[in-house]
Design a protein around this motif. Structure first.
Motif, PDB file in Angstrom:
ATOM      1  N   PHE A 137      58.706 108.962  65.839  1.00  0.00           N
ATOM      2  CA  PHE A 137      57.482 109.757  65.741  1.00  0.00           C
ATOM      3  C   PHE A 137      57.022 109.856  64.286  1.00  0.00           C
ATOM      4  CE2 PHE A 137      55.211 113.753  65.180  1.00  0.00           C
ATOM      5  CZ  PHE A 137      54.191 113.586  66.097  1.00  0.00           C
ATOM      6  N   VAL A 138      57.942 110.176  63.395  1.00  0.00           N
ATOM      7  CA  VAL A 138      57.603 110.319  61.972  1.00  0.00           C
ATOM      8  C   VAL A 138      57.109 108.999  61.401  1.00  0.00           C
ATOM      9  CG1 VAL A 138      58.565 110.735  59.663  1.00  0.00           C
ATOM     10  CG2 VAL A 138      59.094 112.306  61.545  1.00  0.00           C
ATOM     11  N   SER A 139      57.855 107.923  61.616  1.00  0.00           N
ATOM     12  CA  SER A 139      57.458 106.640  61.025  1.00  0.00           C
ATOM     13  C   SER A 139      56.151 106.129  61.624  1.00  0.00           C
ATOM     14  CB  SER A 139      58.566 105.599  61.147  1.00  0.00           C
ATOM     15  OG  SER A 139      58.811 105.287  62.495  1.00  0.00           O
ATOM     16  N   SER A 140      55.938 106.344  62.915  1.00  0.00           N
ATOM     17  CA  SER A 140      54.674 105.918  63.535  1.00  0.00           C
ATOM     18  C   SER A 140      53.500 106.705  62.975  1.00  0.00           C
ATOM     19  CB  SER A 140      54.732 106.094  65.061  1.00  0.00           C
ATOM     20  OG  SER A 140      55.660 105.215  65.620  1.00  0.00           O
ATOM     21  N   THR A 141      53.633 108.016  62.907  1.00  0.00           N
ATOM     22  CA  THR A 141      52.543 108.855  62.404  1.00  0.00           C
ATOM     23  C   THR A 141      52.204 108.499  60.961  1.00  0.00           C
ATOM     24  OG1 THR A 141      53.195 110.634  63.913  1.00  0.00           O
ATOM     25  CG2 THR A 141      51.760 111.231  62.057  1.00  0.00           C
ATOM     26  N   VAL A 142      53.207 108.342  60.134  1.00  0.00           N
ATOM     27  CA  VAL A 142      52.973 107.974  58.734  1.00  0.00           C
ATOM     28  C   VAL A 142      52.323 106.597  58.647  1.00  0.00           C
ATOM     29  CG1 VAL A 142      54.106 107.422  56.537  1.00  0.00           C
ATOM     30  CG2 VAL A 142      54.764 109.472  57.810  1.00  0.00           C
ATOM     31  N   SER A 143      52.793 105.656  59.454  1.00  0.00           N
ATOM     32  CA  SER A 143      52.206 104.307  59.449  1.00  0.00           C
ATOM     33  C   SER A 143      50.756 104.345  59.896  1.00  0.00           C
ATOM     34  CB  SER A 143      53.001 103.378  60.365  1.00  0.00           C
ATOM     35  OG  SER A 143      54.283 103.166  59.845  1.00  0.00           O
ATOM     36  N   TRP A 144      50.441 105.169  60.884  1.00  0.00           N
ATOM     37  CA  TRP A 144      49.066 105.270  61.367  1.00  0.00           C
ATOM     38  C   TRP A 144      48.146 105.846  60.301  1.00  0.00           C
ATOM     39  CZ3 TRP A 144      50.343 107.788  66.744  1.00  0.00           C
ATOM     40  CH2 TRP A 144      50.993 106.847  67.542  1.00  0.00           C
ATOM     41  N   VAL A 145      48.634 106.860  59.577  1.00  0.00           N
ATOM     42  CA  VAL A 145      47.832 107.443  58.490  1.00  0.00           C
ATOM     43  C   VAL A 145      47.611 106.390  57.405  1.00  0.00           C
ATOM     44  CG1 VAL A 145      47.837 109.153  56.624  1.00  0.00           C
ATOM     45  CG2 VAL A 145      48.502 109.838  58.949  1.00  0.00           C
ATOM     46  N   ARG A 146      48.666 105.718  57.039  1.00  0.00           N
ATOM     47  CA  ARG A 146      48.561 104.688  56.000  1.00  0.00           C
ATOM     48  C   ARG A 146      47.591 103.584  56.416  1.00  0.00           C
ATOM     49  NH1 ARG A 146      53.423 100.875  53.697  1.00  0.00           N
ATOM     50  NH2 ARG A 146      52.180  99.932  52.066  1.00  0.00           N
ATOM     51  N   ALA A 147      47.679 103.137  57.669  1.00  0.00           N
ATOM     52  CA  ALA A 147      46.793 102.082  58.152  1.00  0.00           C
ATOM     53  C   ALA A 147      45.340 102.556  58.196  1.00  0.00           C
ATOM     54  CB  ALA A 147      47.249 101.608  59.535  1.00  0.00           C
ATOM     55  N   SER A 148      45.112 103.818  58.505  1.00  0.00           N
ATOM     56  CA  SER A 148      43.749 104.362  58.506  1.00  0.00           C
ATOM     57  C   SER A 148      43.144 104.319  57.110  1.00  0.00           C
ATOM     58  CB  SER A 148      43.743 105.802  59.026  1.00  0.00           C
ATOM     59  OG  SER A 148      44.127 105.837  60.367  1.00  0.00           O
ATOM     60  N   ILE A 149      43.961 104.617  56.113  1.00  0.00           N
ATOM     61  CA  ILE A 149      43.514 104.548  54.715  1.00  0.00           C
ATOM     62  C   ILE A 149      43.236 103.095  54.341  1.00  0.00           C
ATOM     63  CG2 ILE A 149      44.247 104.887  52.318  1.00  0.00           C
ATOM     64  CD1 ILE A 149      45.920 107.314  53.414  1.00  0.00           C
ATOM     65  N   GLU A 150      44.135 102.196  54.705  1.00  0.00           N
ATOM     66  CA  GLU A 150      43.968 100.785  54.388  1.00  0.00           C
ATOM     67  C   GLU A 150      42.745 100.196  55.079  1.00  0.00           C
ATOM     68  OE1 GLU A 150      45.560  98.920  52.089  1.00  0.00           O
ATOM     69  OE2 GLU A 150      46.461 100.850  51.578  1.00  0.00           O
ATOM     70  N   PHE A 151      42.452 100.658  56.310  1.00  0.00           N
ATOM     71  CA  PHE A 151      41.272 100.145  57.010  1.00  0.00           C
ATOM     72  C   PHE A 151      40.006 100.443  56.220  1.00  0.00           C
ATOM     73  CE2 PHE A 151      37.537 100.814  59.606  1.00  0.00           C
ATOM     74  CZ  PHE A 151      37.389  99.550  60.156  1.00  0.00           C
ATOM     75  N   GLU A 152      39.891 101.643  55.672  1.00  0.00           N
ATOM     76  CA  GLU A 152      38.696 102.007  54.888  1.00  0.00           C
ATOM     77  C   GLU A 152      38.474 100.995  53.763  1.00  0.00           C
ATOM     78  OE1 GLU A 152      35.437 104.196  53.224  1.00  0.00           O
ATOM     79  OE2 GLU A 152      36.281 104.081  55.227  1.00  0.00           O
ATOM     80  N   LYS A 153      39.533 100.634  53.067  1.00  0.00           N
ATOM     81  CA  LYS A 153      39.425  99.642  51.984  1.00  0.00           C
ATOM     82  C   LYS A 153      39.081  98.266  52.564  1.00  0.00           C
ATOM     83  CE  LYS A 153      42.972 102.081  49.372  1.00  0.00           C
ATOM     84  NZ  LYS A 153      44.377 102.040  48.957  1.00  0.00           N
ATOM     85  N   TRP A 154      39.728  97.903  53.650  1.00  0.00           N
ATOM     86  CA  TRP A 154      39.545  96.587  54.248  1.00  0.00           C
ATOM     87  C   TRP A 154      38.118  96.381  54.734  1.00  0.00           C
ATOM     88  CZ3 TRP A 154      38.010  94.809  58.978  1.00  0.00           C
ATOM     89  CH2 TRP A 154      38.213  93.442  59.217  1.00  0.00           C
ATOM     90  N   ILE A 155      37.549  97.360  55.433  1.00  0.00           N
ATOM     91  CA  ILE A 155      36.214  97.168  55.999  1.00  0.00           C
ATOM     92  C   ILE A 155      35.169  97.049  54.896  1.00  0.00           C
ATOM     93  CG2 ILE A 155      35.636  99.622  56.352  1.00  0.00           C
ATOM     94  CD1 ILE A 155      34.762  96.729  58.753  1.00  0.00           C
TER      95      ILE A 155
END
Length: 185
Positions: free
Chosen positions: A146-164
């Motif tokens: 749960f912890v690693s998934s939630t943290v990964s999802w937050v990190r990926a959401s931040i990375e998506f903003e840069k990527w798009i």
């Protein structure tokens, strides 16, 4: 019963939170505790990640950034309950931008596991992007997962903003809006 239910506190081992600055430290394998996550556990995780959060009028947790907001929501009944991390990106696009957005989003969604990102067209014709990841939690889930998934999802959401921004050639536009003329980086 599960080691974590509702109002009980489970301490999250800070070493289990992936490092945002680089590769996470390798952790020895273990089955870990099975928990039924709730809002208090997510608050504890956000505090340990040093992320500010608010509780909105619907009772959902939200972590605000300058260009987007990430919500941490629990939906469904008992054994079918789902935990969703949903990010609402603030940059408005026009309806004419939708084909280009769909092409970019198809590329993102093909290449990544999360968040899956889609468009939402408002009544006024403004198009916004929404990213989402979900986990079935009703019967319990490993705390470390749960912890690693939630943290990964937050990190990926931040990375998506840069990527798009890069994918659409808008990174220079974003840099110019970030420059407030005070000379600080």
């Amino acid at each position: 019963m599960y080691p974590y239910e509702g109002n009980s506190k489970v301490s999250i081992d800070p070493s289990s939170i992936p490092n945002f600055g680089g590769q996470p430290d390798p952790q020895p394998g273990s089955a870990g505790n099975v928990v039924i996550p709730d809002q208090d556990l997510v608050k504890q995780l956000l505090e340990q990640m040093e992320l500010k959060y608010v509780v909105d009028e619907e009772g959902d947790l939200a972590a605000p950034w300058e260009e987007f907001r990430t919500y941490f929501m629990f939906r469904g009944e008992e054994d079918q309950q789902i935990f969703a991390v949903r990010t609402f990106y603030d940059r408005p696009y026009s309806i004419e931008d939708k084909p280009q957005l769909h092409e970019a989003l198809d590329d993102w969604n093909r290449r990544t596991l999360w968040p899956k990102v889609y468009t939402h067209t408002h009544d006024d014709g403004t198009v916004r992007l929404i990213g989402e990841a979900q986990m079935l939690i009703g019967l319990g889930v490993g705390l470390e997962h749960f912890v690693s998934s939630t943290v990964s999802w937050v990190r990926a959401s931040i990375e998506f903003e840069k990527w798009i921004l890069e994918a659409l050639g808008l990174e220079k536009d974003a840099e110019s809006t970030d420059d407030d003329g005070d000379g600080e980086d």
